[in-house]
Design a protein around this motif. Sequence first.
Motif, PDB file in Angstrom:
ATOM      1  N   LEU A   1     -56.692 -55.008 -19.852  1.00  0.00           N
ATOM      2  CA  LEU A   1     -56.783 -56.156 -18.968  1.00  0.00           C
ATOM      3  C   LEU A   1     -57.309 -55.782 -17.594  1.00  0.00           C
ATOM      4  O   LEU A   1     -58.177 -56.459 -17.039  1.00  0.00           O
ATOM      5  CB  LEU A   1     -55.401 -56.814 -18.814  1.00  0.00           C
TER       6      LEU A   1
ATOM      7  N   ARG B   1     -51.245 -69.022 -14.032  1.00  0.00           N
ATOM      8  CA  ARG B   1     -51.865 -70.299 -14.397  1.00  0.00           C
ATOM      9  C   ARG B   1     -50.888 -71.181 -15.160  1.00  0.00           C
ATOM     10  O   ARG B   1     -50.831 -72.379 -14.947  1.00  0.00           O
ATOM     11  CB  ARG B   1     -53.111 -69.996 -15.254  1.00  0.00           C
TER      12      ARG B   1
ATOM     13  N   ARG C   1     -59.634 -61.019 -20.025  1.00  0.00           N
ATOM     14  CA  ARG C   1     -58.902 -62.011 -19.252  1.00  0.00           C
ATOM     15  C   ARG C   1     -59.893 -62.782 -18.392  1.00  0.00           C
ATOM     16  O   ARG C   1     -60.755 -62.182 -17.777  1.00  0.00           O
ATOM     17  CB  ARG C   1     -57.882 -61.275 -18.377  1.00  0.00           C
TER      18      ARG C   1
ATOM     19  N   PRO D   1     -58.456 -67.698 -13.647  1.00  0.00           N
ATOM     20  CA  PRO D   1     -57.722 -68.625 -14.520  1.00  0.00           C
ATOM     21  C   PRO D   1     -57.433 -69.963 -13.857  1.00  0.00           C
ATOM     22  O   PRO D   1     -57.384 -70.989 -14.531  1.00  0.00           O
ATOM     23  CB  PRO D   1     -56.428 -67.870 -14.824  1.00  0.00           C
TER      24      PRO D   1
ATOM     25  N   LEU E   1     -59.719 -72.849 -14.606  1.00  0.00           N
ATOM     26  CA  LEU E   1     -59.796 -73.449 -15.939  1.00  0.00           C
ATOM     27  C   LEU E   1     -58.890 -74.657 -15.998  1.00  0.00           C
ATOM     28  O   LEU E   1     -57.814 -74.670 -15.387  1.00  0.00           O
ATOM     29  CB  LEU E   1     -59.334 -72.433 -16.988  1.00  0.00           C
ATOM     30  N   ASP E   2     -59.307 -75.660 -16.756  1.00  0.00           N
ATOM     31  CA  ASP E   2     -58.382 -76.786 -16.912  1.00  0.00           C
ATOM     32  C   ASP E   2     -57.381 -76.475 -18.017  1.00  0.00           C
ATOM     33  O   ASP E   2     -57.456 -75.452 -18.678  1.00  0.00           O
ATOM     34  CB  ASP E   2     -59.148 -78.086 -17.184  1.00  0.00           C
TER      35      ASP E   2
ATOM     36  N   TRP F   1     -57.301 -73.317 -20.727  1.00  0.00           N
ATOM     37  CA  TRP F   1     -56.325 -72.246 -20.586  1.00  0.00           C
ATOM     38  C   TRP F   1     -55.494 -72.099 -21.853  1.00  0.00           C
ATOM     39  O   TRP F   1     -55.258 -71.003 -22.337  1.00  0.00           O
ATOM     40  CB  TRP F   1     -55.422 -72.533 -19.378  1.00  0.00           C
TER      41      TRP F   1
END
Lengths: 999, 84
Positions: free
Chosen positions: A730, A877, B25, B29, B32-33, B37
């Motif tokens: 990552l 997120r 990844r 992020p 993004l909607d 996601w």
Amino acid sequence: MSAWRLPAGGTAVDRSRPLRFSFEGRPYQAFEGDTLASALLGAGVDTIARSFKYHRPRGIRAGGWDDPNAFVRLDAPVSEANVLATRLPLVEGLAASAQHCWPSLAFDLGAWAGRLSALLPAGFYYKTFKWPQRAWPFYEHLIRRAAGLGRLPDPGAQFQSSRQHHRAEVLVIGAGLAGAAAALAVVRSRRSLVWVDDGDTPGGRLLDEPVAAGLIGHQLPGEIGAREGEPARDWLSRTVAEIDACPQATRLSRSMAFGLYEHGEALVLERQGLLQERLWCLQVDRVVLASGACELPLLFENNDRPGVMLAGAVSHYLERYGVACGRRAVLVGPGAAMSGLADSLSAAGVSVLDIVDNTTVPGPRQAVLQQGGSQPEWIRDLRVARVLGRAKLEAVELRGTDSDAAGRSRTIECDLLAVHGGWSPALQLLAHAPGTTAADGATDWVRPAGMAAGHLTAEQCLRSGWQVARGLINGSAALHTCASFRPVQSPAIESAAARRTFVDLASDVTVFDIGLAVREGYESPDLLKRYTALGMGPDQGRSAGPLGASLLAHLRGLPPGSLAATRARPPLVPVAFAAIAGNQPGPLIRPWRETPITAWHKQAGAVMYESGANWRRPGYYPRPGESMQEAIARECRAVRGAVGVYDSTPLGKFEISGSDAEAFLERLLPSRISALASGRGRYALLLREDGRLLDDGVIVRLAQDRFWLTSTAGHADAVEAWLEYARQWLFRDLGRVMIANVSSQWAAIVVCGPRSRELIESLGTDIALAREDFPFMAVRAGRVAGVSARVFRGSLTGGLSYELNVRPRDAQALWLRVIEAGRALGIEPVGSEANHVLRVEKGFISIGHEADGIANPDDLGLGWAIHLDKGDFVGRRSILRDRAGASARPELVGLEVDEGPPLEEGAQIVAAELSLGSEQTGEASRSLGFVTASVASPALGRSIALALLEDGRARLGQIVQATVAVPGGPERGHAGLRLRRARVVAPVFVDPEGVRLRG
Amino acid sequence: MRINCPWCGERAETEFRSAGAALDRPSAPTELDGTQWADHIYGRDNQPGLVRELWWHWAGCRQWLLIDRDSVSHRIDRVDRVQP
């Protein structure tokens, strides 16, 4: 059928060594080398089992793994259920009995099921036993009793197993003519070989043929070394000797290859004795599958009666064991094959009455020798319609084929009906190897040869084995394998005969059932299998599968051969778990992890619990005469009132260092790492990308570029994988990060309680322990009790607490010093049960209880550990998404009950207004959440619990109800529910301000 | 199944653990909607044929490897180190 033992003959038996055995309590005699099946036939026993569904009498039908019914219960010398009589070598004093019949094999009450067969077709349990619904437990009880074959024996038989790994270039499966030729080709090409054969001696089907069967040498390649007209057995024994002399060849007898896996892995089960097996794990490059073919039966009414046998099996018992399976035989099959069998039978003294041959291919009619009797009659225009006789074959009825005058029929009295319906290549192992099905031929590395490739004569098989092996080794393209499909003849579906024409004898599936399945829409072989249970028996549908598929094609009007049987999966034959466990029985299969202090725990009488990730940790330390609850309460009181000590070594510990370490942790953890000063730590959440908790622990900064991360014991391995995944994938743009898993390098002893500071002072330390010098969540390095230690002031129990991290070699001595120094202070060793009570009192979450993979950090009251005012981190997120959402969330709350035992963990929570038995539905009766942890709190003298409750924080002070399961009997589980009232409170019960924590 | 680890040589499958498709990844992020996601976290193409996967050699060198594997026949075409 009245099978009998010939006065002489039988290549596998040694007549100078008689053996005694018993079946169903009656004594019999046989010889060394017999199988139980051949011994029973030699003794004239016709019925040995009752069928699965209709309890029809069944006898021995085939000679090997394809017998669907010959399963007996072994009583002596060992006790075992579901033993296949055709593969069981006889030993002195063997005792066996029939299964699945009551009260006896001869008179089985279960046969009444046969009378009800019209009510019990395939899939009957989808249509019946549904009403009334209340009666279902009763029906289930009955059906369970009726289902299954055999009863498990009492444990105690010693099963010896071992495991052997072996590597070779070529694996040849099968020691018939094709297998022998293939093995010879491998050896001559100087490749390493493993040659696996299921029989006691090599030969395969050759051993079922008369001894003098000769070879046509000029049809074979010269290198094979077959002389013109020499008996095949002579060639075979010469070849076996040549292969055995080769040091690179390994030959295994009595060994069954039961699974082929990707990249050349094969598993072979070698039977070394009655309960002694060896599992071979082979690694090979190429496989020659010379596994032969399975003989198919014919379809006619009552084709399952004892006395109906496969023609190859009749020959098998005659040649190998000197057993004639009847005295008056009728043979059904292609003329060429049947005349050879007729020759052998009449030479043995069996009167062959008729040969029924209705194949379209005209075969040679050879003269048949008869022992003072008449020639058998050749019948071409009639076919077998049904078998007469209630308990066994007594006569066979022949009828004209449809094109003829249908009225013509004949009845012939006989006691042996040998049928041959064609050959089905045994290609199950080919289906195991991924990427192919059995129908489309060979893969790169597995190729069938001999009868498995569709060849029938000895010369064809020899040539096939030789060429396939050479082709595999040289890497040339696969030869096209020929498969032959015969159109299936069966009685009309609607006729009464169809209900007694068996396609799968192991599961009692009839032609009628297949027609029923097609009528109801289950039209593919896979659906047919699952609906009718065809092919699900212990023989894995060796003959039933291909027969069912071709019958299905016939019923659906498809060309013959267009439907293939369902895909075979490993294991090919039943394999005992003990054989797979090999030489790792008991604790060796799962070694427990121990700490340097585990021996002390056990000696102190701790009850050891399995604690995840192969750890065993002390649950509680009971004193003599103390109950578990009393011990736990005592340990809790010590931690809250005096001092306690527990072994925290199993926790995961990681050192993360490097100039990019801080940046790495900023991206990985939701907390602000930059603000963490050296020598300080903070609670750390490890989030997954979906914002849920992977694990929790503590992140401590040891120096500018050095960090220390802890995790729970059970997840330490998963956390390490996650950290490496983040570092190497990552966030691989961060070059200078090093991660070391130091879980085993540090032992941890936690001293906790109001007098813990006092205790550590008394041990002698150069670390300043006063509150101003050593605040909560700080780390100090120094010496404690003369031992180098890294001390962290964190707390999992909610009070003053010091975690002493020392080298494992110092741990036991330090523990003993702590125990001794604490004696005057009232120290108690603390187990995981008491830890659980203490953390529930404080409302600390536990991974797996509250953090269930669905609740997010905000739900658990851990939103404070998430800092959004920094860059992106894993899970950010999803956290934002949850916070922006409007739906009701399950929130962590506490529950208090006024009196009585603790609530059940997992109990559902419902509204206070709901009462059981009322007609409320929908909103009022919906579950609002569940109890995650529930304990009896010694500090409060009450039962408390933590729960995830919908909109819990808005319900503080309200009353809710939790379900309680009312225990039922052992068969029924719980018999109902009742409800208990509880009050919703804040999820912290002791020291809500955290005063003692920071003291 | 055998996997040819670039550091350790050919080893049995049991020494490795799979982490599924080798997806990077997203760099941002928060841009993004919700659907995009969720698709990144949960959505995976499940096609038969060649897939590019991440495997971890936990019982050996403990390095992550990029493997091209045929999801039907398990034939492994390439085993690569992860490059930064």
